[in-house]
Write a protein that holds these residues in place. Structure first.
Motif, short mmCIF file in Angstrom:
data_model
loop_
_atom_site.label_atom_id
_atom_site.label_comp_id
_atom_site.label_asym_id
_atom_site.label_seq_id
_atom_site.Cartn_x
_atom_site.Cartn_y
_atom_site.Cartn_z
N ASP A 95 0.81 -1.23 0.00
CA ASP A 95 0.00 0.00 0.00
C ASP A 95 0.84 1.27 0.00
OD1 ASP A 95 -2.37 -1.46 0.00
OD2 ASP A 95 -2.44 -1.55 2.19
N VAL A 96 2.13 1.16 0.31
CA VAL A 96 2.98 2.35 0.37
C VAL A 96 4.12 2.32 -0.64
CG1 VAL A 96 2.45 2.90 2.77
CG2 VAL A 96 4.32 1.33 2.27
N LEU A 97 4.42 1.16 -1.20
CA LEU A 97 5.48 1.08 -2.22
C LEU A 97 5.05 1.81 -3.49
CD1 LEU A 97 6.64 -2.64 -1.86
CD2 LEU A 97 8.12 -0.63 -1.64
N ASN A 98 6.00 2.47 -4.11
CA ASN A 98 5.77 3.14 -5.38
C ASN A 98 6.15 2.16 -6.49
OD1 ASN A 98 6.21 4.69 -7.79
ND2 ASN A 98 6.21 6.53 -6.53
N VAL A 99 5.16 1.58 -7.15
CA VAL A 99 5.41 0.53 -8.13
C VAL A 99 6.17 1.06 -9.34
CG1 VAL A 99 4.33 -1.16 -9.66
CG2 VAL A 99 3.45 -0.84 -7.34
N GLU A 100 5.85 2.28 -9.76
CA GLU A 100 6.58 2.87 -10.88
C GLU A 100 8.06 3.04 -10.54
OE1 GLU A 100 5.63 3.60 -14.08
OE2 GLU A 100 3.92 2.39 -13.48
N ARG A 101 8.32 3.43 -9.29
CA ARG A 101 9.71 3.59 -8.86
C ARG A 101 10.41 2.24 -8.84
NH1 ARG A 101 9.55 6.40 -3.62
NH2 ARG A 101 8.96 8.18 -4.92
N LEU A 102 9.71 1.20 -8.41
CA LEU A 102 10.28 -0.15 -8.45
C LEU A 102 10.73 -0.49 -9.86
CD1 LEU A 102 7.87 -2.29 -6.22
CD2 LEU A 102 10.36 -2.12 -5.93
N ALA A 103 9.86 -0.25 -10.84
CA ALA A 103 10.20 -0.54 -12.23
C ALA A 103 11.37 0.33 -12.70
CB ALA A 103 8.98 -0.33 -13.12
N ASP A 104 11.34 1.61 -12.33
CA ASP A 104 12.44 2.51 -12.71
C ASP A 104 13.77 2.00 -12.19
OD1 ASP A 104 10.65 4.21 -13.97
OD2 ASP A 104 10.54 5.62 -12.29
N TYR A 108 0.98 -10.92 -7.90
CA TYR A 108 0.22 -10.34 -6.79
C TYR A 108 -0.74 -9.25 -7.24
CZ TYR A 108 3.48 -12.83 -3.72
OH TYR A 108 4.20 -13.81 -3.08
N GLY A 109 -0.80 -8.98 -8.53
CA GLY A 109 -1.72 -7.97 -9.04
C GLY A 109 -1.42 -6.57 -8.54
N LEU A 110 -0.14 -6.21 -8.49
CA LEU A 110 0.26 -4.93 -7.90
C LEU A 110 0.61 -3.85 -8.91
CD1 LEU A 110 2.52 -6.23 -4.97
CD2 LEU A 110 0.11 -5.58 -4.89
N ALA A 111 0.64 -4.19 -10.20
CA ALA A 111 1.10 -3.22 -11.20
C ALA A 111 0.11 -3.10 -12.36
CB ALA A 111 2.48 -3.61 -11.72
N ALA A 112 0.07 -1.92 -12.94
CA ALA A 112 -0.75 -1.68 -14.13
C ALA A 112 -0.11 -2.39 -15.33
CB ALA A 112 -0.85 -0.19 -14.40
N ALA A 113 -0.91 -2.66 -16.33
CA ALA A 113 -0.42 -3.35 -17.53
C ALA A 113 0.72 -2.57 -18.18
CB ALA A 113 -1.56 -3.55 -18.51
N SER A 114 0.63 -1.24 -18.16
CA SER A 114 1.68 -0.42 -18.78
C SER A 114 3.02 -0.58 -18.06
CB SER A 114 1.26 1.05 -18.78
OG SER A 114 1.00 1.50 -17.46
N THR A 115 2.99 -0.71 -16.75
CA THR A 115 4.22 -0.91 -15.97
C THR A 115 4.82 -2.29 -16.27
OG1 THR A 115 3.34 0.47 -14.20
CG2 THR A 115 5.21 -0.94 -13.64
#
Length: 278
Positions: free
Chosen positions: A195-204, A225-232
C-alpha cells in the motif's frame, strides 16, 4: 552524554578533555585512532597511549583494533558498551559512499517477519567481511552509478545513517537473495508494504540497475500479486532477452518455465500464495 564524559576525562588531562569536547561537537560516539590524531595533534604512538588510558578508565570500549566507541555515562561503572551497529557500519566504510541494504534495510523498514542478524552494507569500496562488537558485517560492492534510491535513517536527534529506500531494498533483494533471507522474504516485504510502495519507482530502479534477472523476478511478482498496471508490466517485459533465469538462484534448476517472464519457477505457487496469508 559526551559532556559528562568531558568532566570525567578532565582527570585524564587536557588532551583527553580536548578529544571528548571535539567528539561532542561532531556528534561522534564511534571513532578511530586516526580521529584522535587529527583532533589532538598527537603522534600515532601518543594517540594510541591516550586511547589506552581512556579505555582503562572505562570511558570507551574497543570494538576492534583502532576503532572505539564511548561508554554512555548513564551506564554508570560499566566499562563495555557497543554503540548502534549501524553507526559502526558507517565507520567501517570510512569516507566511501555507502548505504545499509538488503536484510538490514528490510529490517529498518519493518518489511520482515523474522530478525536478521547480519548487518549488510552496500559500498563503492571493497571491504572484507568482519565481526565488530559482536555484530557480523557483510559488505556488498557496488559501482558508483549504482548508488541511488537511498534515504536517511535517524539513530537519534543528531545522528543518522544512509539506508536504501523501500523500493531499492526490494530490488537489491531480488538481485542478492542470500543477503535478504531468500526470495520468499522479499516477496513478503513486497506484499507487506504493497500500500505504500511506489510501483513505478520499483520498475524505474530495476531498469536503471539493468540486471535481467531482477527485471524478470520483479515483473513476475508484480503480476502474480496484481500490484502493477499493464503499462508498468509492459515496460519491464520489453526489456527482457530470450535467456531464462531461475526465479530463486539459491535453489536447484527445476520447475516449470514461465515464458512471459523468461523464468524457471523453482518455488511452488503455494509458497508464493502463502505470503498473502502471513
Amino acid at each position: 552524554m559526551i559532556g559528562q564524559h568531558h568532566a570525567k576525562a578532565k582527570t585524564l588531562g587536557p588532551r583527553a578533555a580536548q578529544l571528548f569536547t571535539e567528539l561532542n561537537e561532531r556528534h561522534r560516539s564511534t571513532f578511530t585512532v586516526a580521529d584522535v590524531e587529527a583532533i589532538t595533534g598527537l603522534s600515532a604512538a601518543s594517540s594510541r597511549n591516550l586511547v589506552l588510558r581512556i579505555q582503562r578508565n572505562g570511558l570507551i570500549t574497543r570494538l576492534k583494533p583502532g576503532l572505539y566507541n564511548l561508554v554512555p555515562f548513564e551506564l554508570g561503572w560499566a566499562t563495555e558498551h557497543v554503540d548502534s551497529p549501524y553507526l559502526i557500519a558507517q565507520e567501517l566504510v570510512g569516507t566511501a559512499p555507502y548505504f545499509l541494504s538488503h536484510g538490514t534495510a528490510l529490517e529498518l523498514h519493518r518489511m520482515v517477519t523474522q530478525p536478521i542478524f547480519t548487518i549488510c552494507v552496500s559500498c563503492t569500496r571493497r571491504v572484507r567481511p568482519q565481526t565488530v562488537g559482536g555484530y557480523d558485517f557483510r559488505f556488498i560492492h557496488i559501482a558508483p552509478e549504482q548508488e541511488f534510491g537511498v534515504t536517511k535513517h535517524w539513530i537519534d536527534k543528531e545522528r543518522f545513517v544512509i539506508v536504501s529506500d523501500m523500493e531499492r531494498t526490494i530490488i537489491d533483494g531480488l538481485r542478492h537473495q542470500a543477503f535478504a533471507g531468500g526470495i520468499t522474504e522479499i516477496a513478503k516485504g513486497l506484499w507487506m508494504k504493497r500500500d505504500v510502495l511506489n510501483v513505478e519507482r520499483l520498475a524505474d530502479y530495476a531498469l536503471r540497475l539493468g540486471v535481467g534477472a531482477v527485471i524478470r523476478r520483479l515483473g513476475f511478482l508484480l503480476e502474480h500479486y496484481g500490484l502493477a498496471a499493464a503499462s508498468t508490466l509492459e515496460r519491464l517485459h520489453v526489456a527482457l532477452t530470450a535467456t531464462y533465469q531461475r526465479f530463486d538462484p539459491l535453489l536447484p534448476a527445476e520447475g516449470a518455465h514461465v515464458a512471459r517472464w523468461r523464468l524457471q519457477l523453482n518455488v511452488t505457487p503455494e509458497e508464493l500464495d502463502a505470503v498473502r496469508l502471513g
